[in-house]
Motif scaffolding. Structure first.
Motif, mmCIF file in Angstrom:
data_model
loop_
_atom_site.group_PDB
_atom_site.id
_atom_site.type_symbol
_atom_site.label_atom_id
_atom_site.label_comp_id
_atom_site.label_asym_id
_atom_site.label_seq_id
_atom_site.Cartn_x
_atom_site.Cartn_y
_atom_site.Cartn_z
ATOM 1 N N MET A 16 0.830 -1.198 0.000
ATOM 2 C CA MET A 16 0.000 0.000 0.000
ATOM 3 C C MET A 16 0.872 1.259 0.000
ATOM 4 S SD MET A 16 -3.112 -1.156 2.501
ATOM 5 C CE MET A 16 -4.211 0.217 2.143
ATOM 6 N N LEU A 17 1.972 1.234 0.736
ATOM 7 C CA LEU A 17 2.891 2.368 0.729
ATOM 8 C C LEU A 17 3.518 2.550 -0.656
ATOM 9 C CD1 LEU A 17 4.615 1.956 4.206
ATOM 10 C CD2 LEU A 17 2.911 3.662 3.537
ATOM 11 N N CYS A 18 3.845 1.442 -1.304
ATOM 12 C CA CYS A 18 4.355 1.530 -2.681
ATOM 13 C C CYS A 18 3.309 2.174 -3.586
ATOM 14 C CB CYS A 18 4.723 0.144 -3.219
ATOM 15 S SG CYS A 18 6.195 -0.571 -2.478
ATOM 16 N N GLY A 19 2.041 1.798 -3.394
ATOM 17 C CA GLY A 19 0.963 2.396 -4.182
ATOM 18 C C GLY A 19 0.857 3.894 -3.956
ATOM 19 N N ILE A 20 1.068 4.322 -2.713
ATOM 20 C CA ILE A 20 1.028 5.758 -2.423
ATOM 21 C C ILE A 20 2.189 6.464 -3.118
ATOM 22 C CG2 ILE A 20 1.367 7.458 -0.581
ATOM 23 C CD1 ILE A 20 -0.346 5.664 1.209
ATOM 24 N N VAL A 21 3.381 5.863 -3.091
ATOM 25 C CA VAL A 21 4.535 6.475 -3.757
ATOM 26 C C VAL A 21 4.284 6.588 -5.257
ATOM 27 C CG1 VAL A 21 6.983 6.165 -4.315
ATOM 28 C CG2 VAL A 21 6.181 5.781 -1.987
ATOM 29 N N VAL A 22 3.714 5.522 -5.839
ATOM 30 C CA VAL A 22 3.384 5.565 -7.268
ATOM 31 C C VAL A 22 2.374 6.680 -7.528
ATOM 32 C CG1 VAL A 22 2.291 4.313 -9.166
ATOM 33 C CG2 VAL A 22 3.922 3.139 -7.691
ATOM 34 N N GLY A 23 1.374 6.788 -6.667
ATOM 35 C CA GLY A 23 0.366 7.836 -6.829
ATOM 36 C C GLY A 23 0.954 9.226 -6.694
ATOM 37 N N MET A 24 1.855 9.397 -5.739
ATOM 38 C CA MET A 24 2.481 10.712 -5.579
ATOM 39 C C MET A 24 3.347 11.051 -6.782
ATOM 40 S SD MET A 24 3.283 11.271 -1.567
ATOM 41 C CE MET A 24 4.135 9.777 -1.150
ATOM 42 N N ILE A 28 2.843 14.365 -9.174
ATOM 43 C CA ILE A 28 3.886 15.321 -9.535
ATOM 44 C C ILE A 28 3.937 15.490 -11.051
ATOM 45 C CG2 ILE A 28 6.393 15.676 -9.566
ATOM 46 C CD1 ILE A 28 6.399 14.317 -6.766
ATOM 47 N N VAL A 29 3.801 14.367 -11.758
ATOM 48 C CA VAL A 29 3.831 14.434 -13.223
ATOM 49 C C VAL A 29 2.605 15.170 -13.750
ATOM 50 C CG1 VAL A 29 3.706 13.028 -15.325
ATOM 51 C CG2 VAL A 29 5.263 12.384 -13.484
ATOM 52 N N ASN A 31 0.648 17.326 -12.168
ATOM 53 C CA ASN A 31 0.402 18.563 -11.420
ATOM 54 C C ASN A 31 -0.681 18.291 -10.388
ATOM 55 O OD1 ASN A 31 2.249 20.084 -12.886
ATOM 56 N ND2 ASN A 31 0.710 20.545 -14.442
ATOM 57 N N ILE A 32 -0.415 18.730 -9.213
ATOM 58 C CA ILE A 32 -1.314 18.467 -8.093
ATOM 59 C C ILE A 32 -2.635 19.211 -8.314
ATOM 60 C CG2 ILE A 32 -1.602 18.809 -5.615
ATOM 61 C CD1 ILE A 32 1.391 18.419 -5.331
ATOM 62 N N ASN A 33 -3.752 18.479 -8.040
ATOM 63 C CA ASN A 33 -5.075 19.093 -8.173
ATOM 64 C C ASN A 33 -5.919 18.787 -6.945
ATOM 65 O OD1 ASN A 33 -6.073 16.491 -8.480
ATOM 66 N ND2 ASN A 33 -6.045 16.598 -10.697
ATOM 67 N N VAL A 34 -7.166 19.165 -6.967
ATOM 68 C CA VAL A 34 -8.054 19.046 -5.810
ATOM 69 C C VAL A 34 -8.317 17.593 -5.416
ATOM 70 C CG1 VAL A 34 -10.336 19.658 -4.918
ATOM 71 C CG2 VAL A 34 -9.158 21.204 -6.469
ATOM 72 N N GLY A 35 -8.400 16.700 -6.371
ATOM 73 C CA GLY A 35 -8.754 15.313 -6.080
ATOM 74 C C GLY A 35 -7.588 14.447 -5.647
ATOM 75 N N ILE A 36 -6.561 15.051 -5.077
ATOM 76 C CA ILE A 36 -5.345 14.289 -4.750
ATOM 77 C C ILE A 36 -5.601 13.198 -3.707
ATOM 78 C CG2 ILE A 36 -4.489 15.850 -2.958
ATOM 79 C CD1 ILE A 36 -1.687 15.352 -4.099
ATOM 80 N N ILE A 98 -7.837 9.652 -22.279
ATOM 81 C CA ILE A 98 -6.621 8.923 -22.637
ATOM 82 C C ILE A 98 -5.482 9.437 -21.765
ATOM 83 C CG2 ILE A 98 -4.954 8.461 -24.462
ATOM 84 C CD1 ILE A 98 -7.233 8.825 -26.469
ATOM 85 N N ALA A 99 -4.827 8.517 -21.066
ATOM 86 C CA ALA A 99 -3.687 8.897 -20.228
ATOM 87 C C ALA A 99 -2.491 9.202 -21.125
ATOM 88 C CB ALA A 99 -3.340 7.761 -19.273
ATOM 89 N N SER A 100 -1.734 10.209 -20.733
ATOM 90 C CA SER A 100 -0.553 10.541 -21.523
ATOM 91 C C SER A 100 0.491 9.438 -21.353
ATOM 92 C CB SER A 100 0.021 11.891 -21.097
ATOM 93 O OG SER A 100 0.640 11.772 -19.829
ATOM 94 N N ILE A 101 1.300 9.269 -22.361
ATOM 95 C CA ILE A 101 2.322 8.231 -22.327
ATOM 96 C C ILE A 101 3.329 8.511 -21.211
ATOM 97 C CG2 ILE A 101 3.862 9.261 -24.021
ATOM 98 C CD1 ILE A 101 3.022 5.548 -23.839
ATOM 99 N N ILE A 102 3.613 9.771 -20.945
ATOM 100 C CA ILE A 102 4.549 10.132 -19.867
ATOM 101 C C ILE A 102 3.969 9.744 -18.512
ATOM 102 C CG2 ILE A 102 5.638 12.080 -18.685
ATOM 103 C CD1 ILE A 102 5.945 13.380 -21.448
#
Length: 144
Positions: A16-24, A28-29, A31-36, A98-102
């Protein structure tokens, strides 16, 4: 039984911590928004699912089927990559986004690195534990 539960919970928390790191990383990629918060919770749950399934696959292949560790690592790599792509596939079919490739590459690299590192750590830890058990078994056999 108690040790299995402890191992399961340890694996779940780390995953779960790995999932949070992936999410963070994704935040960052993107840009942080309201639904973080919602997205971090989603990534945490996905990380827990990936870790639990990966652990089960690895234990099944190495422990039960007695396959090589390399095959198990490859299968875990595929599981991590496949499940990591599921949110992007979901957003594509449900919201037509569509998610960006980056964004996708950042998720995959982070998830694979963390997941495979933890898998390797768990594998090495279990090898050490088994070695200690065999040593203890040999000690007990010599006493008899």
């Amino acid at each position: 039984m108690k040790q299995n539960l402890k191992d399961f919970l340890f694996n779940l928390i780390i995953s779960m911590l790995c999932g949070i790191v992936v999410g963070m990383t994704q935040m960052i990629v993107k840009n942080i928004n309201v639904g973080i918060i919602e997205e971090l919770i989603m990534f945490s749950i996905i990380g827990g699912v990936i870790g639990t399934i990966s652990r089960s696959v690895f234990i099944y292949l190495v422990g039960i089927k007695q396959k090589s560790a390399l095959l198990a690592f490859v299968c875990v790599f595929i599981v991590i990559g496949g499940i990591s792509c599921l949110p992007s596939i979901y957003y594509y079919f449900v919201y037509k986004k569509i998610a960006s490739i980056i964004e996708l590459i950042s998720i995959l690299i982070t998830a694979e690195f963390l997941g495979m590192s933890f898998c390797y750590y768990s594998y090495k830890r279990n090898l050490e534990f088994n070695s200690k058990l065999m040593s203890k078994k040999n000690q007990l056999l010599r006493k008899n």
